[in-house]
Write a protein that holds these residues in place. Structure first.
Motif, PDB file in Angstrom:
ATOM      1  N   GLU A   1      -3.032   6.769 -12.248  1.00  0.00           N
ATOM      2  CA  GLU A   1      -1.565   6.800 -12.200  1.00  0.00           C
ATOM      3  C   GLU A   1      -1.050   6.078 -10.948  1.00  0.00           C
ATOM      4  OE1 GLU A   1      -0.369  10.854 -12.705  1.00  0.00           O
ATOM      5  OE2 GLU A   1      -1.541  11.131 -14.538  1.00  0.00           O
ATOM      6  N   ASP A   2      -0.381   6.803 -10.065  1.00  0.00           N
ATOM      7  CA  ASP A   2       0.250   6.160  -8.896  1.00  0.00           C
ATOM      8  C   ASP A   2      -0.739   5.369  -8.046  1.00  0.00           C
ATOM      9  OD1 ASP A   2       3.195   7.395  -8.641  1.00  0.00           O
ATOM     10  OD2 ASP A   2       1.834   8.956  -9.345  1.00  0.00           O
ATOM     11  N   PHE A   3      -1.910   5.930  -7.806  1.00  0.00           N
ATOM     12  CA  PHE A   3      -2.862   5.305  -6.890  1.00  0.00           C
ATOM     13  C   PHE A   3      -3.198   3.879  -7.307  1.00  0.00           C
ATOM     14  CE2 PHE A   3      -7.265   4.353  -5.676  1.00  0.00           C
ATOM     15  CZ  PHE A   3      -7.163   4.461  -4.301  1.00  0.00           C
TER      16      PHE A   3
ATOM     17  N   LEU B   1      -1.937   1.997  -3.802  1.00  0.00           N
ATOM     18  CA  LEU B   1      -1.869   2.907  -2.659  1.00  0.00           C
ATOM     19  C   LEU B   1      -3.209   2.973  -1.940  1.00  0.00           C
ATOM     20  CD1 LEU B   1       0.135   5.832  -4.325  1.00  0.00           C
ATOM     21  CD2 LEU B   1       1.017   3.830  -3.097  1.00  0.00           C
ATOM     22  N   THR B   2      -3.169   3.442  -0.706  1.00  0.00           N
ATOM     23  CA  THR B   2      -4.381   3.605   0.091  1.00  0.00           C
ATOM     24  C   THR B   2      -4.436   5.028   0.636  1.00  0.00           C
ATOM     25  OG1 THR B   2      -4.336   1.286   0.784  1.00  0.00           O
ATOM     26  CG2 THR B   2      -5.671   2.794   2.110  1.00  0.00           C
ATOM     27  N   ILE B   3      -5.581   5.677   0.478  1.00  0.00           N
ATOM     28  CA  ILE B   3      -5.822   6.973   1.107  1.00  0.00           C
ATOM     29  C   ILE B   3      -6.733   6.722   2.300  1.00  0.00           C
ATOM     30  CG2 ILE B   3      -6.723   9.317   0.851  1.00  0.00           C
ATOM     31  CD1 ILE B   3      -6.261   9.063  -2.142  1.00  0.00           C
ATOM     32  N   ARG B   4      -6.269   7.090   3.492  1.00  0.00           N
ATOM     33  CA  ARG B   4      -7.042   6.840   4.712  1.00  0.00           C
ATOM     34  C   ARG B   4      -7.337   8.159   5.422  1.00  0.00           C
ATOM     35  NH1 ARG B   4      -3.996   2.169   7.995  1.00  0.00           N
ATOM     36  NH2 ARG B   4      -5.705   2.666   9.431  1.00  0.00           N
ATOM     37  N   SER B   5      -8.579   8.346   5.771  1.00  0.00           N
ATOM     38  CA  SER B   5      -8.969   9.543   6.506  1.00  0.00           C
ATOM     39  C   SER B   5      -8.560   9.409   7.968  1.00  0.00           C
ATOM     40  CB  SER B   5     -10.485   9.738   6.413  1.00  0.00           C
ATOM     41  OG  SER B   5     -10.918  10.748   7.292  1.00  0.00           O
ATOM     42  N   SER B   6      -7.956  10.477   8.492  1.00  0.00           N
ATOM     43  CA  SER B   6      -7.654  10.546   9.919  1.00  0.00           C
ATOM     44  C   SER B   6      -8.474  11.700  10.485  1.00  0.00           C
ATOM     45  CB  SER B   6      -6.155  10.782  10.151  1.00  0.00           C
ATOM     46  OG  SER B   6      -5.878  10.881  11.526  1.00  0.00           O
ATOM     47  N   GLN B   7      -9.585  11.365  11.127  1.00  0.00           N
ATOM     48  CA  GLN B   7     -10.523  12.380  11.617  1.00  0.00           C
ATOM     49  C   GLN B   7     -10.626  12.259  13.125  1.00  0.00           C
ATOM     50  OE1 GLN B   7     -13.688  13.033  12.907  1.00  0.00           O
ATOM     51  NE2 GLN B   7     -13.679  15.152  12.213  1.00  0.00           N
ATOM     52  N   VAL B   8     -10.501  13.395  13.822  1.00  0.00           N
ATOM     53  CA  VAL B   8     -10.334  13.377  15.267  1.00  0.00           C
ATOM     54  C   VAL B   8     -11.642  13.108  16.027  1.00  0.00           C
ATOM     55  CG1 VAL B   8     -10.739  15.833  15.699  1.00  0.00           C
ATOM     56  CG2 VAL B   8      -9.040  14.592  17.077  1.00  0.00           C
ATOM     57  N   GLY B   9     -12.761  13.049  15.332  1.00  0.00           N
ATOM     58  CA  GLY B   9     -14.043  12.818  15.992  1.00  0.00           C
ATOM     59  C   GLY B   9     -14.109  11.500  16.744  1.00  0.00           C
TER      60      GLY B   9
ATOM     61  N   ARG C   1       2.237  10.670  -5.199  1.00  0.00           N
ATOM     62  CA  ARG C   1       3.504  10.452  -5.906  1.00  0.00           C
ATOM     63  C   ARG C   1       4.628  10.102  -4.936  1.00  0.00           C
ATOM     64  NH1 ARG C   1       1.955  15.169  -8.829  1.00  0.00           N
ATOM     65  NH2 ARG C   1       3.617  16.428  -7.907  1.00  0.00           N
ATOM     66  N   LEU C   2       4.561  10.637  -3.729  1.00  0.00           N
ATOM     67  CA  LEU C   2       5.637  10.394  -2.765  1.00  0.00           C
ATOM     68  C   LEU C   2       5.501   9.053  -2.050  1.00  0.00           C
ATOM     69  CD1 LEU C   2       5.983  13.901  -1.059  1.00  0.00           C
ATOM     70  CD2 LEU C   2       7.182  13.005  -3.067  1.00  0.00           C
ATOM     71  N   ALA C   3       4.299   8.512  -1.997  1.00  0.00           N
ATOM     72  CA  ALA C   3       4.063   7.251  -1.288  1.00  0.00           C
ATOM     73  C   ALA C   3       4.715   6.080  -2.022  1.00  0.00           C
ATOM     74  CB  ALA C   3       2.564   7.004  -1.152  1.00  0.00           C
TER      75      ALA C   3
ATOM     76  N   VAL D   1      -1.454   6.879   2.400  1.00  0.00           N
ATOM     77  CA  VAL D   1      -1.494   8.339   2.543  1.00  0.00           C
ATOM     78  C   VAL D   1      -2.576   8.643   3.574  1.00  0.00           C
ATOM     79  CG1 VAL D   1      -2.025  10.535   1.427  1.00  0.00           C
ATOM     80  CG2 VAL D   1      -0.713   8.786   0.185  1.00  0.00           C
ATOM     81  N   PHE D   2      -2.203   9.313   4.659  1.00  0.00           N
ATOM     82  CA  PHE D   2      -3.160   9.660   5.702  1.00  0.00           C
ATOM     83  C   PHE D   2      -3.615  11.099   5.500  1.00  0.00           C
ATOM     84  CE2 PHE D   2      -0.954   6.044   7.343  1.00  0.00           C
ATOM     85  CZ  PHE D   2      -1.947   5.320   7.996  1.00  0.00           C
TER      86      PHE D   2
END
Length: 337
Positions: free
Chosen positions: A256-258, A263-271, A231-233, A239-240
């Motif tokens: 809805e918003d997505f 919108l894009t949801i992106r995984s940020s994984q430290v591996g 909702r905030l994006a 969205v990370f």
């Protein structure tokens, strides 16, 4: 435990490590280390850190079987759900090894253990102006650095960090130095406003959070937090996702918003190093960047409790039973002790 004269400088070294034995329980186990070989170092631990979110999942035996191999810590022993030696926030001093490493304070992605032997290539030197106790946060700052490399905040950006836990708080601490147009820490817990005030940034409860953000970092590991992030994006923004949901299922209103606002949801994984830097930075260089960032004393805000290594099994049970707090530090015996 310390190295005795009888053990010498080249013979085996006795050590103790913390093991998760079954769901919700753990114990200290003795082991014997071989002397370090060429290119290796013997490290005496000064402090280790407990990352409440991830280590609680391990303690409760909730690592999903499908990703168990991917979620192994670099120096883990045993398998999920246990028995397993797990952890990845360790700061110590090099007692044996190559001459140019002797006496250095170093960070390692090693479990809770009083002595250990690892290749020097897996050690990160800690700058002299970073206290060893604060340096346990190196692995957490690394997560935030990776997310920043992934997102690439720009001049004047409107940014929200949803979730004021350890990862979200550390990320917001780094973001406060960027020339942003707006930075807001969003959390359902009104007590987190104190953290925002300490950091000198804006705070908002979910219903008060400002939308039309260029970047949203989600760090709450909650269903409602991810919904709020969408909702905030702003339109066509990202969205990370920094949370690890483990075995929790997430339900999102993708109609809805997505969908409507692309919108894009992106995984940020430290591996792995974030793609925008992957061909120009190594994991080791990312850790060096994280360690250097810890020169800021504001990061002491995120060390909120401490115990002695010998008390770790009982302390963790109590720690995971009550919410709140950030990083728990484990202190190890000094040589004179």
């Amino acid at each position: 435990m310390t190295i005795s004269q009888e053990q010498g400088t080249h013979g085996p070294v006795k050590a103790e490590a913390y093991w998760v034995t079954e769901s919700g329980h753990g114990e200290l186990r003795a082991e014997e280390l071989d002397a370090p070989q060429e290119g290796e170092a013997l490290v005496r631990t000064l402090y280790s850190g407990v990352s409440r979110g991830t280590e609680r999942v391990v303690h409760e035996g909730r690592v999903p079987e499908r990703v168990a191999d991917l979620m192994q810590a670099p120096h883990q022993e045993g398998e999920f759900p246990g028995p397993v030696k797990y952890g990845y926030l360790n700061v110590g001093v090099v007692e044996q090894g190559p001459r140019d490493w002797l006496g250095k304070t170093v960070f390692s992605l090693h479990p809770h253990q009083d002595f250990y032997v690892v290749p020097t290539s897996q050690l990160t030197p800690i700058p002299e102006d970073v206290p060893a106790r604060r340096a346990v946060l190196t692995g957490i700052v690394e997560v935030a650095v990776n997310a920043l490399w992934e997102a690439g905040p720009r001049l004047g950006d409107r940014v929200a960090v949803v979730g004021g836990g350890l990862v979200g708080g550390v990320l917001a601490t780094l973001l406060r130095n960027f020339p942003l147009g707006r930075l807001q820490l969003v959390d359902a817990d009104p007590e987190k406003e104190k953290l925002a005030q300490t950091l000198g940034i804006d705070f908002a409860l979910p219903e008060q959070a400002k939308n039309d953000c260029d970047i949203v970092f989600h760090c709450s590991a909650s269903n409602e937090g991810l919904k709020l992030s969408l909702r905030l994006a702003g339109d066509d923004s990202d969205v990370f996702e920094l949370s690890w949901f483990a075995d929790k299922e997430v339900t999102l209103p993708l109609g809805e918003d997505f969908h409507a606002r692309r919108l894009t949801i992106r995984s940020s994984q430290v591996g792995a190093v974030a793609m925008p830097r992957r061909f120009r930075r190594t994991n080791a260089e990312r850790l060096v960047t994280a360690a250097a960032a810890l020169k800021d004393p504001l990061f002491d805000t995120f060390i909120t409790s401490e115990c002695l290594f010998r008390n770790l099994p009982g302390t963790l049970v109590k720690l995971f039973e009550r919410p709140g707090g950030f990083c728990h530090v484990v202190a190890y015996p000094k040589p004179e002790e």
